[in-house]
Write a protein that holds these residues in place. Structure first.
Motif, PDB file in Angstrom:
ATOM      1  N   LEU A  18       0.853  -1.181   0.000  1.00  8.66           N
ATOM      2  CA  LEU A  18       0.000   0.000   0.000  1.00  8.66           C
ATOM      3  C   LEU A  18       0.893   1.236   0.000  1.00  8.66           C
ATOM      4  CD1 LEU A  18      -3.082   0.567   0.165  1.00  8.66           C
ATOM      5  CD2 LEU A  18      -2.761   0.944   2.613  1.00  8.66           C
ATOM      6  N   PRO A  19       0.811   2.081  -1.029  1.00 14.18           N
ATOM      7  CA  PRO A  19       1.691   3.262  -1.063  1.00 14.18           C
ATOM      8  C   PRO A  19       1.452   4.181   0.136  1.00 14.18           C
ATOM      9  CG  PRO A  19       0.693   2.875  -3.213  1.00 14.18           C
ATOM     10  CD  PRO A  19      -0.009   1.971  -2.240  1.00 14.18           C
ATOM     11  N   GLY A  30       6.387   3.350  -3.719  1.00 16.47           N
ATOM     12  CA  GLY A  30       5.044   3.195  -4.250  1.00 16.47           C
ATOM     13  C   GLY A  30       4.282   4.504  -4.256  1.00 16.47           C
ATOM     14  N   TRP A  31       4.450   5.293  -3.205  1.00 14.77           N
ATOM     15  CA  TRP A  31       3.806   6.604  -3.130  1.00 14.77           C
ATOM     16  C   TRP A  31       4.346   7.531  -4.214  1.00 14.77           C
ATOM     17  CZ3 TRP A  31      -0.359   8.367  -0.658  1.00 14.77           C
ATOM     18  CH2 TRP A  31      -0.556   9.761  -0.601  1.00 14.77           C
ATOM     19  N   ARG A  32       5.638   7.434  -4.464  1.00 16.29           N
ATOM     20  CA  ARG A  32       6.242   8.250  -5.519  1.00 16.29           C
ATOM     21  C   ARG A  32       5.549   7.973  -6.849  1.00 16.29           C
ATOM     22  NH1 ARG A  32       8.414   8.609 -10.000  1.00 16.29           N
ATOM     23  NH2 ARG A  32      10.484   9.373 -10.515  1.00 16.29           N
ATOM     24  N   TRP A  33       5.307   6.686  -7.144  1.00 16.87           N
ATOM     25  CA  TRP A  33       4.628   6.349  -8.388  1.00 16.87           C
ATOM     26  C   TRP A  33       3.174   6.792  -8.379  1.00 16.87           C
ATOM     27  CZ3 TRP A  33       6.593   5.775 -12.798  1.00 16.87           C
ATOM     28  CH2 TRP A  33       7.844   5.187 -12.974  1.00 16.87           C
ATOM     29  N   ALA A  34       2.498   6.597  -7.263  1.00 21.26           N
ATOM     30  CA  ALA A  34       1.095   6.988  -7.194  1.00 21.26           C
ATOM     31  C   ALA A  34       0.936   8.477  -7.451  1.00 21.26           C
ATOM     32  CB  ALA A  34       0.508   6.601  -5.837  1.00 21.26           C
ATOM     33  N   CYS A  35       1.814   9.297  -6.866  1.00 25.25           N
ATOM     34  CA  CYS A  35       1.721  10.749  -7.066  1.00 25.25           C
ATOM     35  C   CYS A  35       2.031  11.131  -8.502  1.00 25.25           C
ATOM     36  CB  CYS A  35       2.668  11.458  -6.101  1.00 25.25           C
ATOM     37  SG  CYS A  35       2.161  11.397  -4.384  1.00 25.25           S
ATOM     38  N   THR A  59      -2.569   8.160   5.048  1.00 25.26           N
ATOM     39  CA  THR A  59      -2.705   9.324   4.174  1.00 25.26           C
ATOM     40  C   THR A  59      -3.631   8.933   3.027  1.00 25.26           C
ATOM     41  OG1 THR A  59      -0.437   9.995   4.710  1.00 25.26           O
ATOM     42  CG2 THR A  59      -1.459  10.990   2.761  1.00 25.26           C
ATOM     43  N   PRO A  60      -4.633   9.759   2.705  1.00 25.18           N
ATOM     44  CA  PRO A  60      -5.539   9.400   1.604  1.00 25.18           C
ATOM     45  C   PRO A  60      -4.775   9.112   0.321  1.00 25.18           C
ATOM     46  CG  PRO A  60      -6.382  11.287   2.820  1.00 25.18           C
ATOM     47  CD  PRO A  60      -5.006  11.026   3.350  1.00 25.18           C
ATOM     48  N   LEU A  61      -5.148   8.022  -0.328  1.00 25.58           N
ATOM     49  CA  LEU A  61      -4.476   7.632  -1.561  1.00 25.58           C
ATOM     50  C   LEU A  61      -4.880   8.548  -2.710  1.00 25.58           C
ATOM     51  CD1 LEU A  61      -4.964   3.769  -1.289  1.00 25.58           C
ATOM     52  CD2 LEU A  61      -2.825   5.026  -0.968  1.00 25.58           C
ATOM     53  N   PRO A  62      -3.972   8.824  -3.638  1.00 28.40           N
ATOM     54  CA  PRO A  62      -4.293   9.696  -4.778  1.00 28.40           C
ATOM     55  C   PRO A  62      -4.964   8.948  -5.921  1.00 28.40           C
ATOM     56  CG  PRO A  62      -1.981   9.142  -4.847  1.00 28.40           C
ATOM     57  CD  PRO A  62      -2.534   8.490  -3.608  1.00 28.40           C
TER      58      PRO A  62
END
Length: 393
Positions: A18-19, A30-35, A59-62
């Motif tokens: 989970l990012p 993973g968060w870097r990619w999601a953003c 943190t809410p997912l994008p």
């Protein structure tokens, strides 16, 4: 005429974690990619998991989250550590994912290939693979660490895993439209494999949202900080090497030095740190107080893969770094300007003493590291514009 904006294209991130912007290294990448994907597209995050409960994001997912669970017998056995082996239900769920062909599809980590292979064929044609680490090279590095410590069986198992991963990399990675790796050294080497298409060095980046200025180090402070998942062999080895080889020399130079180690450690490592006089902080919920008390950060890593987020995090908190050359691989860091670098225990100790006893030098290096972070490794509002790729010469 309608003033409504045109519909946005779609992107998909296929991931096993989970990012999160404040989790372990994989979650942050993973968060870097999601953003990045959400900045230019409507994002679907497809999380594949083996029966575990999915935690509620802090943190809410994008993007919209879709969970695919695999709980039954695997369709194919690879005999590879960390490899995700989907069952029939997961394969069917991936084949039936709805919606149009995405403009971008990023598969996060090579060991999700067998999951990605069950996506609709038109989706697979646009797929990009983010290996993050070069798995075969990382496994080889871990085997080398085991050899150094005389763990022959673990070293042999690591060598076997490296060989199996290398065979699959040569056979499977050329099918992806783009292959991403965190370290430019890895990307340059992978690009030379037969049949490879486009290979990009896509660096790790940290969230650079608004925050208060980092606290200055305490006056006359003598505290070094190491942060890491201590059950991970390269981090465990880093603590053992520093405590055995560096710390005795450093105590002769700076007798009042304190070393804080933050993370999650096994009982044997905790007892070792207690005997050596290291201060252990078990899974701190907030690292900021530890960085506030630290004079400098150490990164004495001798193995592993990718690039080290612990170095970027030190610069985020405006702390100077003493690191091995391995800890700085893949980063545009200049020795002596952004970090002090040593692979020899005696020199590592002298570098630590320099930062503990020369506040002006330490402050200058912290500023230079923070500037490099902002310029090359920050994930801010312009996440849709990734950092320029490193040359693959």
């Amino acid at each position: 005429m309608s003033d409504s904006p045109p519909p946005r294209s779609r992107a998909v991130l296929l991931t096993h974690i989970l990012p999160s912007p404040d989790g372990v290294g994989l979650m942050r990448r993973g968060w870097r990619w999601a953003c990045e994907l959400a900045a230019a597209h409507d994002l679907d995050i497809v999380l594949v998991t083996q029966g575990a409960e999915v935690p509620v994001p802090r943190t809410p997912l994008p993007g919209a989250l879709h969970v695919v669970r695999s709980t039954g017998p695997a369709l194919k056995r690879r005999r590879l550590t960390d490899w995700f082996e989907p069952d029939a239900a997961a394969a069917a769920a991936l084949q039936a994912l709805p919606g149009p062909v995405p403009a971008r599809l990023v598969v996060f980590r090579f060991y999700l290939h067998d999951a990605a292979a069950h996506l609709p064929p038109a989706w697979r044609a646009v797929a990009e693979m983010d290996c993050d680490d070069w798995e075969s090279a990382t496994r080889l590095s871990l085997a080398g660490l085991a050899l150094r410590r005389g763990r022959w069986r673990r070293a042999a198992a690591g060598l076997a895993q490296a060989w199996r991963y290398a065979r699959l990399e040569r056979r499977l990675l050329p099918a992806y439209r783009v292959v991403h790796l965190a370290a430019f050294e890895d990307a340059a080497r992978l690009a030379r494999l037969p049949g490879m298409g486009e290979v990009r060095a896509t660096p790790n980046r940290l969230v650079a949202g608004p925050r208060a200025a980092p606290a200055p180090p305490p006056p006359e402070g003598r505290t070094l900080l190491f942060v890491g998942a201590l059950f991970y062999p390269p981090n465990e080895d880093a603590v053992l090497w520093f405590a055995r080889g560096v710390l005795p020399r450093l105590r002769r130079l700076v007798p009042e030095v304190q070393v804080v180690v933050a993370g999650r450690a096994r009982g044997s490592l905790r007892r070792f740190m207690a005997r050596k006089g290291l201060i252990y902080a078990h899974e701190p919920a907030d690292l900021e107080p530890l960085y506030a008390e630290a004079t400098a950060v150490i990164a004495p890593l001798r193995g592993g893969g990718g690039t080290k987020l612990k170095v970027l995090e030190a610069w985020h908190y405006a702390r100077p770094v003493v690191a091995t050359s391995h800890a700085l691989r893949g980063l545009r860091a200049e020795t002596g300007r952004h970090a002090l670098v040593a692979d020899d225990a005696a020199l590592f100790a002298r570098h630590c003493a320099t930062l503990l006893t020369d506040p002006a030098r330490a402050a200058l290096m912290a500023r230079e590291g923070e500037r490099l972070l902002r310029e090359d490794y920050s994930l801010g509002p312009s996440a849709d514009a990734p950092a320029p790729p490193h040359p693959l010469g």
